[in-house]
Design a protein around this motif. Structure first.
Motif, PDB file in Angstrom:
ATOM      1  N   GLU A  82      47.069  61.110  18.339  1.00  0.00           N
ATOM      2  CA  GLU A  82      48.414  61.029  18.911  1.00  0.00           C
ATOM      3  C   GLU A  82      48.313  61.054  20.425  1.00  0.00           C
ATOM      4  N   ILE A  83      49.039  60.160  21.081  1.00  0.00           N
ATOM      5  CA  ILE A  83      49.073  60.142  22.548  1.00  0.00           C
ATOM      6  C   ILE A  83      50.514  60.328  22.992  1.00  0.00           C
ATOM      7  N   ASN A  84      50.735  61.307  23.825  1.00  0.00           N
ATOM      8  CA  ASN A  84      52.053  61.470  24.423  1.00  0.00           C
ATOM      9  C   ASN A  84      52.078  60.588  25.672  1.00  0.00           C
ATOM     10  N   ASN A  85      52.454  59.336  25.502  1.00  0.00           N
ATOM     11  CA  ASN A  85      52.318  58.344  26.574  1.00  0.00           C
ATOM     12  C   ASN A  85      53.118  58.683  27.824  1.00  0.00           C
ATOM     13  N   LYS A  86      54.217  59.412  27.630  1.00  0.00           N
ATOM     14  CA  LYS A  86      55.024  59.773  28.805  1.00  0.00           C
ATOM     15  C   LYS A  86      54.203  60.626  29.786  1.00  0.00           C
ATOM     16  N   GLU A  87      53.285  61.413  29.259  1.00  0.00           N
ATOM     17  CA  GLU A  87      52.467  62.291  30.106  1.00  0.00           C
ATOM     18  C   GLU A  87      51.134  61.668  30.515  1.00  0.00           C
ATOM     19  N   CYS A  88      50.842  60.475  30.027  1.00  0.00           N
ATOM     20  CA  CYS A  88      49.551  59.823  30.318  1.00  0.00           C
ATOM     21  C   CYS A  88      49.503  59.380  31.773  1.00  0.00           C
ATOM     22  N   VAL A  89      48.340  59.574  32.434  1.00  0.00           N
ATOM     23  CA  VAL A  89      48.191  59.122  33.823  1.00  0.00           C
ATOM     24  C   VAL A  89      47.300  57.872  33.906  1.00  0.00           C
ATOM     25  N   ARG A  90      46.983  57.269  32.763  1.00  0.00           N
ATOM     26  CA  ARG A  90      46.281  55.990  32.687  1.00  0.00           C
ATOM     27  C   ARG A  90      44.950  55.984  33.441  1.00  0.00           C
ATOM     28  N   CYS A  91      44.123  56.998  33.147  1.00  0.00           N
ATOM     29  CA  CYS A  91      42.835  57.088  33.829  1.00  0.00           C
ATOM     30  C   CYS A  91      41.793  56.182  33.200  1.00  0.00           C
ATOM     31  N   MET A  92      42.085  55.671  31.990  1.00  0.00           N
ATOM     32  CA  MET A  92      41.218  54.725  31.270  1.00  0.00           C
ATOM     33  C   MET A  92      40.104  55.390  30.458  1.00  0.00           C
ATOM     34  N   HIS A  93      39.938  56.720  30.557  1.00  0.00           N
ATOM     35  CA  HIS A  93      38.780  57.317  29.881  1.00  0.00           C
ATOM     36  C   HIS A  93      38.799  57.075  28.372  1.00  0.00           C
ATOM     37  N   CYS A  94      39.923  57.380  27.716  1.00  0.00           N
ATOM     38  CA  CYS A  94      39.947  57.241  26.257  1.00  0.00           C
ATOM     39  C   CYS A  94      39.726  55.785  25.843  1.00  0.00           C
ATOM     40  N   ILE A  95      40.262  54.871  26.642  1.00  0.00           N
ATOM     41  CA  ILE A  95      40.089  53.446  26.336  1.00  0.00           C
ATOM     42  C   ILE A  95      38.632  53.038  26.501  1.00  0.00           C
ATOM     43  N   CYS A  96      37.989  53.558  27.545  1.00  0.00           N
ATOM     44  CA  CYS A  96      36.569  53.246  27.752  1.00  0.00           C
ATOM     45  C   CYS A  96      35.694  53.799  26.632  1.00  0.00           C
ATOM     46  N   VAL A  97      36.060  54.972  26.131  1.00  0.00           N
ATOM     47  CA  VAL A  97      35.227  55.579  25.082  1.00  0.00           C
ATOM     48  C   VAL A  97      35.412  54.838  23.750  1.00  0.00           C
ATOM     49  N   MET A  98      36.636  54.367  23.510  1.00  0.00           N
ATOM     50  CA  MET A  98      36.896  53.679  22.230  1.00  0.00           C
ATOM     51  C   MET A  98      37.563  52.317  22.482  1.00  0.00           C
ATOM     52  N   PRO A  99      36.843  51.405  23.133  1.00  0.00           N
ATOM     53  CA  PRO A  99      37.489  50.148  23.555  1.00  0.00           C
ATOM     54  C   PRO A  99      37.950  49.265  22.401  1.00  0.00           C
ATOM     55  N   ARG A 100      37.401  49.468  21.218  1.00  0.00           N
ATOM     56  CA  ARG A 100      37.852  48.641  20.096  1.00  0.00           C
ATOM     57  C   ARG A 100      39.089  49.208  19.428  1.00  0.00           C
ATOM     58  N   ALA A 101      39.372  50.494  19.694  1.00  0.00           N
ATOM     59  CA  ALA A 101      40.510  51.132  19.034  1.00  0.00           C
ATOM     60  C   ALA A 101      41.719  51.278  19.942  1.00  0.00           C
ATOM     61  N   LEU A 102      41.483  51.467  21.226  1.00  0.00           N
ATOM     62  CA  LEU A 102      42.577  51.715  22.163  1.00  0.00           C
ATOM     63  C   LEU A 102      42.666  50.557  23.156  1.00  0.00           C
TER      64      LEU A 102
END
Lengths: 381, 437
Positions: B297-317
């Motif tokens: 679950e991601i609370n997108n309103k609080e996300c600062v878009r640092c890219m870390h989670c996307i970099c770790v799981m680029p096929r999922a996020l």
């Protein structure tokens, strides 16, 4: 030599002149698979050091083989790069911002053949021409400046210090076993035309002797007010002196105020700074430009001076290796060098890296200095 | 045949990393052999003399290049950097050895046809030595003589349809990441914006009218591969304002160990089994994620878009769909007033042709800087001198907590007369009517 005209007529410089056209549009140069899938890439994977796979939403795949190179490059070398790109890549290639070369092919087999070909090519002196690597959690190519090869203000050489450093950390270029990427940058004076102020490890040329004043020529080659205004610490003032029986307009330098930035020399060629014993290298660490996890941050000076030791700068490369090894052994996965130092504390950083802390490392330049001192009782013994 | 003995430089031919010394020697040999029987327009032995003068620097510990020199092509105030050797008798081949900056295409993609054409020009009319590329991004041609400058420019523009880059107090050659052409993280077309603004501002690029240099850099996402946040006076960094797209099945595949995390970037060491809690959730800078019951679950309103989670799981996020860029101002290296990162000025702006809103912003900022900036003052220094709020005012941007790391530490607010009821004009007699002296 007989002058060969390009068609330009110096009598009529405006005749048929073409100006203000900028670079060619990049779409003229994209490999077809990239042009087709532009803006529609799904994911990527680093298959092995130096080999990337990008998969498009269309299902198309492109394999990229990345190799290092000296950014100082001859046209004979560029033509060899072209021969390789013609043989394997349909005549397309690209360079990265860190002076690497990327060749793109359509299958893993082609990528492997290309990788073997690239790794097999050597200069007559024995070094690699196109070592494959520079991806993921490793050390990639060093961005750098001109140094003694082609600049008037350097305090050290750039190509030589980079070659010496990359030889020492070469295994990390070919591997992905560090906690996070380590970006090494090199600038041969404080001007930092290759800005190194936000690098994991920065090699920086510095001067340590105030300018010598060429009183005989200064007034002929410099605007005195510009030389005076160039000094950030107000150490330069206009003056008149008697020189070889003549009154000359010149400048005086309050030497204890000099911070050795060389800005005066940039404005006034009659104030050279360079000096064999005065010049050398400072090492900075812990900067980064990515916003990933932590904010971008500046590099910090951790070794104030290392003498120039051409051609291989052994004291400098030893320090770099010490820092890299300590980081590699101790940092957490994903932790950049600066984040590691912040977590363990800078007192531990100096201990683990085997570096001496001296007064030179405490900032005393204007307001930002205060924010680098420690305003807490939290410290480690 | 070796022209100069270079025992120190020769020691840089060994070791694994590509040796620039070997490469210069290879060019020297090529020019001595001259297989195409060219009538070289600058001394054939300039690579030999470059090695010679460099060896001398290795002995002396000092450079042997003189200070600048005003050379260029007609009508341009940049793109050529004059360079003269201070030992011209010993090294006549490099006595005059000027640099030319050639504008590079966005993302530095090339065809071999283009590069070969450039090599042919540079073989005949220059030293045959280059930088691929210079620090700002240009193709740098190192070493030619003054009479060749117009000839090279003529051939570049007429035969290659390509221009010179910038130098001096002007807009420097803009640079960008490879963006949408091969990156799934690109939040806008960094190459196209770079190209379009380069074309729009050709006059500013070629004819110095600014207080000092000005750099644009374009990063497609906040990983900042071209270092825009640290190295450009105006930095365009891709971002989004909706939601990270999550494919839960693929997240499960990462958790289950079926896909290597971080796109395989850590495969050289055994870091143990992938632990999503430790490697993603706990490292999230805004702590806006959780992983429970096999669901991310991601609370997108609080996300600062640092890219870390996307970099770790680029096929999922995946990056969000409502994309644009942030604009930051004022980054520079330490000369003179210390280093500066770019300061966030426009948190979000759409990047859509014809980019009118972006251009209006740029021109407002330039007008102000050209009016207020001192000679050789980067815009970041002007900002420090006159205040960030002034920039917001001239750009017509409403101040917002996103503009600061934290509010000011002192109460020394420069109130304006208009801010205060009754203004500032007061009579002492009126004051004295209430207060004795």
């Amino acid at each position: 030599m007989a002058f060969i005209s390009s068609g330009y007529n110096p009598e009529k410089p405006m005749e048929g002149r073409i100006t203000d056209i900028g670079p060619r549009h990049f779409t003229e140069f994209l490999p077809p698979v990239l042009a087709k899938n532009k803006g529609a890439w799904d994911y990527h994977e680093i298959l092995e050091p130096g080999v990337l796979l990008h998969v498009a939403l269309s299902g198309d795949k492109v394999y990229t083989v990345r190799c290092g190179g000296a950014r100082l490059m001859s046209i004979t070398h560029i033509r060899e790069i072209c021969d390789i790109a013609d043989k394997y890549c349909g005549g397309h290639l690209r360079f990265t911002t860190r002076n690497n070369i990327e060749f793109m092919v359509g299958s893993l087999d082609e990528a492997k053949a290309l990788k073997a070909d690239l790794n097999g090519r050597k200069f007559s002196g024995g070094s690699h021409k196109f070592p494959v690597g520079g991806t993921g959690a490793g050390v990639t190519n060093i961005v750098h400046t001109q140094g003694w090869v082609h600049c008037h203000t350097p305090a050290t050489d750039a190509s030589g210090t980079v070659k010496a450093t990359m030889d020492v950390v070469f295994e990390e270029f070919q591997n992905m076993r560090l906690p996070a990427p380590v970006r090494i940058s090199m600038a041969c004076c404080l001007n930092m035309c290759g800005a190194v102020h936000a690098s994991d490890i920065a090699i920086l040329g510095i001067h340590r002797k105030p300018p010598i004043i060429d009183h005989e020529n200064l007034d002929n080659v410099c605007e005195v007010p510009l030389a005076v205004a160039a000094c950030p610490t107000g150490a330069i003032r206009p003056t008149k002196i008697e020189y070889q029986g003549k009154q000359v307009n010149t400048v005086a330098v309050k030497q204890e105020r000099c911070m050795f930035c060389g800005n005066c020399y940039t404005m006034c060629p009659a104030m050279p700074l360079s000096d064999k014993d005065g010049d050398g290298i400072a090492i900075m660490v812990g900067g980064k430009i990515s916003n990933r996890i932590t904010k971008p941050s500046f590099s910090k000076v951790v070794v104030p001076f290392i003498p120039n030791e051409p051609p291989r700068w052994p004291s400098m490369t030893k320090v770099i290796k010490q820092i890299l090894d300590a980081y590699s052994a101790d940092a957490h996965k994903y932790e950049r060098l600066g984040d590691w130092a912040n977590r363990i504390g800078w007192e531990r950083f100096f201990e683990k890296c085997g570096l001496e802390f001296t007064a030179h490392l405490i900032d005393d330049f204007r307001d930002p200095a205060y924010y680098t001192w420690r305003q807490t009782t939290q410290f480690k013994f | 045949m070796v022209k100069h003995k270079t025992p120190l430089l020769d020691q840089l031919e060994s070791g694994p990393w590509p040796s620039f010394v070997s490469d210069i020697k290879q060019e020297a040999e090529h020019r001595q052999a001259n297989p195409k029987k060219l009538d070289y327009q600058v001394p054939a032995d300039c690579p030999d003399d470059l090695l010679g003068v460099l060896e001398l620097s290795y002995v002396d510990g000092e450079t042997h290049w003189k200070h600048g020199g005003i050379v260029g092509v007609f009508g341009y105030g940049g793109g050529v950097i004059g360079r003269y050797c201070d030992q011209p008798e010993k090294f006549p081949g490099v006595a005059h050895f000027h640099t030319m900056r050639v504008a590079q295409p966005s993302g530095m993609f090339y065809t071999t046809a283009f590069l070969r054409q450039l090599c042919d020009i540079w073989e005949l009319r220059g030293s045959g030595l280059t930088n691929m590329h210079g620090s700002t991004g240009d193709i740098v041609l190192i070493g030619t003589s003054t009479p060749q400058l117009e000839e090279i420019f003529h051939e570049l523009t007429h035969n290659m349809n390509n221009d010179l880059g910038g130098s001096g107090s002007n807009l420097r050659t803009p640079a960008c990441c490879l963006g949408e052409s091969r990156c799934e993280y690109a939040c806008y077309d960094s190459q196209e914006l770079c190209y379009q603004l380069t074309q729009e501002y050709q006059d500013e690029l070629h004819r110095p009218a600014f207080p000092y240099k000005f750099k644009f850099k374009f990063d497609g996402c906040s990983l900042c591969c071209v270092a825009s946040i640290a190295r450009s006076d105006m930095s365009f960094i891709g971002t989004w304002r909706d939601e990270i797209r999550v494919d839960q099945k693929t997240v499960a595949a990462y958790v289950g160990g079926e896909i290597a995390p971080n796109a395989g970037a850590h495969s050289g060491r055994d870091w143990g089994k992938f632990d999503i809690q430790k490697e993603v959730i706990d490292l999230c800078p805004s702590q806006c994620m959780r992983y429970e019951g096999g669901k991310l679950e991601i609370n997108n309103k609080e996300c600062v878009r640092c890219m870390h989670c996307i970099c770790v799981m680029p096929r999922a996020l995946k990056i969000g769909n409502d994309r644009g860029c942030s604009i930051l101002i004022g980054a520079k290296a330490p000369i003179l007033d210390g280093p500066q990162m770019g300061s966030l000025t426009i948190p979000f702006i759409k990047v859509e042709p014809p980019y009118d809103e972006i251009k209006e912003f740029i021109e407002n900022v330039w007008d102000w800087w050209m009016e207020e900036g001192k000679n050789r003052e980067r815009i970041g220094e002007t900002l420090k001198r006159l205040g960030f709020a002034k920039l917001l005012e001239v750009a017509g941007i409403k101040p917002d907590p996103r503009h600061v790391q934290e509010p000011r530490h002192n109460p020394y607010i420069f109130w304006k007369e208009d801010d205060v009821k009754g203004g500032w004009q007061r009579e002492i007699a009126d004051y004295r009517s209430r207060h004795q002296r």
